[in-house]
Enzyme design. Structure first.
Site, PDB file in Angstrom:
ATOM      1  N   ALA A  14      29.484   2.993  13.503  1.00  0.00           N
ATOM      2  CA  ALA A  14      30.287   2.999  12.285  1.00  0.00           C
ATOM      3  C   ALA A  14      29.442   3.617  11.181  1.00  0.00           C
ATOM      4  O   ALA A  14      28.212   3.636  11.265  1.00  0.00           O
ATOM      5  CB  ALA A  14      30.679   1.572  11.927  1.00  0.00           C
ATOM      6  N   GLY A  48      29.393   1.039  16.974  1.00  0.00           N
ATOM      7  CA  GLY A  48      30.816   1.352  17.107  1.00  0.00           C
ATOM      8  C   GLY A  48      31.086   2.464  18.112  1.00  0.00           C
ATOM      9  O   GLY A  48      32.194   2.559  18.662  1.00  0.00           O
ATOM     10  N   GLU A  80      31.150   0.750  21.393  1.00  0.00           N
ATOM     11  CA  GLU A  80      32.395  -0.040  21.401  1.00  0.00           C
ATOM     12  C   GLU A  80      33.601   0.866  21.691  1.00  0.00           C
ATOM     13  O   GLU A  80      34.522   0.494  22.413  1.00  0.00           O
ATOM     14  CB  GLU A  80      32.541  -0.776  20.066  1.00  0.00           C
ATOM     15  N   GLU A 119      23.259  -3.197  15.780  1.00  0.00           N
ATOM     16  CA  GLU A 119      23.750  -3.786  14.519  1.00  0.00           C
ATOM     17  C   GLU A 119      22.804  -4.811  13.921  1.00  0.00           C
ATOM     18  O   GLU A 119      22.661  -4.892  12.694  1.00  0.00           O
ATOM     19  CB  GLU A 119      25.135  -4.433  14.743  1.00  0.00           C
TER      20      GLU A 119
END
Ligand code: CO8
Length: 260
Positions: A66, A111, A114, A134
């Site tokens: 992200a 992300g 993911e 993260e």
């Protein structure tokens, strides 16, 4: 339709969706998540497309996570909305009727991993690097990683990956079953397309119902999953493709599946 951060190319019955922010290593900001959601929504309603390939642009990254710069200024409420926007996108990909192949051409971090985990099949270039870093930033994974990673590789391995933030390479991802195959990086896109074509040549309704049974079954107990399997199995007996497929086998000929 044109997008600022996504490219969509069509090759016969295959759509290749490329996340296209190479200067930011294809990091997922709000606009990219929204555009990707729109693309996936459109593909769900496009019955001429039988298989989707998802990849990243440039040499270095599939998706490096992200967008950290964008997240930096978010309030807790905005962070929750952002997490839910990403989670909805991953669920949308998982529930897309067509199979999705992730062609992981470099970093798949946070992300990005993911996103790859929401796909049905993961193929990696040998240069790919994986991780859920993260906790280095003071946050947990937030686009479904704490849920999908244990389901894919078991809770022990997932805990190590999510808690240490250690990165690992494509061979290690292969050994733990996180990716299906590893290719020299220059062969990755060609191999992804070859697999997509193989799947696209099969009976589309049977392919979609198989995907649906795998996806739904993962969230059901065994008996309920088998009940669902029997229902979709019976459904295919209404299709022309089932009749033609059986006839071709019995008559030792070939058939082209029409998706009806
Ligand atoms: N977000 C924004 N920009 C990024 C990101 C990212 N995730 N990753 C890389 N970039 C940018 C860099 O800032 C840099 O930009 P610039 O050239 O303007 O300085 C450019 O991409 C190139 O990156 P580097 O110079 O860092 O390239 P290196 O080859 O030196 O390093 C790495 C590559 C190792 C991939 C490094 O860029 C890196 O560590 N990136 C961050 C990886 C990461 O931590 N990802 C997880 C992000 S958090 C996340 O995904 C949470 C998802 C759920 C959120 C929901 C909660 C709200």
């Amino acid at each position: 339709m044109t997008y600022s951060n996504i490219l969509v190319e069509y090759h016969e019955q295959i759509a290749t969706v490329t996340i296209n922010r190479p200067k930011a290593l294809n990091a997922l900001n709000t606009v990219t998540l929204q555009e990707l959601s729109q693309v996936v929504h459109d593909l769900a309603n496009n019955s001429s497309i039988r298989v989707v390939i998802l990849t990243g642009s440039g040499e270095k990254a599939f998706v490096a996570g992200a967008d950290i710069a964008e997240m930096n200024t978010k309030t807790p409420m905005e962070a929750r909305s952002f997490s839910q926007l990403g989670q909805r996108l991953m669920n949308l990909i998982e529930s897309l009727p067509q199979p999705v192949i992730a062609a992981i051409n470099g970093f798949a971090l946070g992300g990005g991993l993911e996103l790859a985990m929401a796909c049905d099949i993961r193929l990696a270039g040998e240069n790919a690097r994986f991780g859920q870093p993260e906790v280095n930033l003071g946050i947990p994974a937030g686009f479904g990683g704490t849920q999908r990673l244990p389901r894919l590789v078991g809770s022990g391995r997932a805990s190590e990956i999510l808690l240490t933030a250690d990165l690992f390479d494509a061979q290690e991802a292969f050994r733990m079953g996180l990716v299906n195959r590893v290719y020299p990086k220059e062969d990755l896109q060609e191999q992804a397309m070859a697999m997509a074509k193989r799947i696209a040549s099969k009976a589309p309704i049977a392919v979609q119902l198989t995907k649906s049974a795998i996806y739904k079954g993962a969230n059901m107990d065994l008996i309920s999953g088998q009940d669902y399997e029997a229902e979709v199995f019976a459904l295919t007996f209404h299709t022309e493709d089932r009749k033609n497929g059986f006839r071709a086998f019995l008559e030792k000929t070939q058939t082209e599946f029409l998706g009806k």
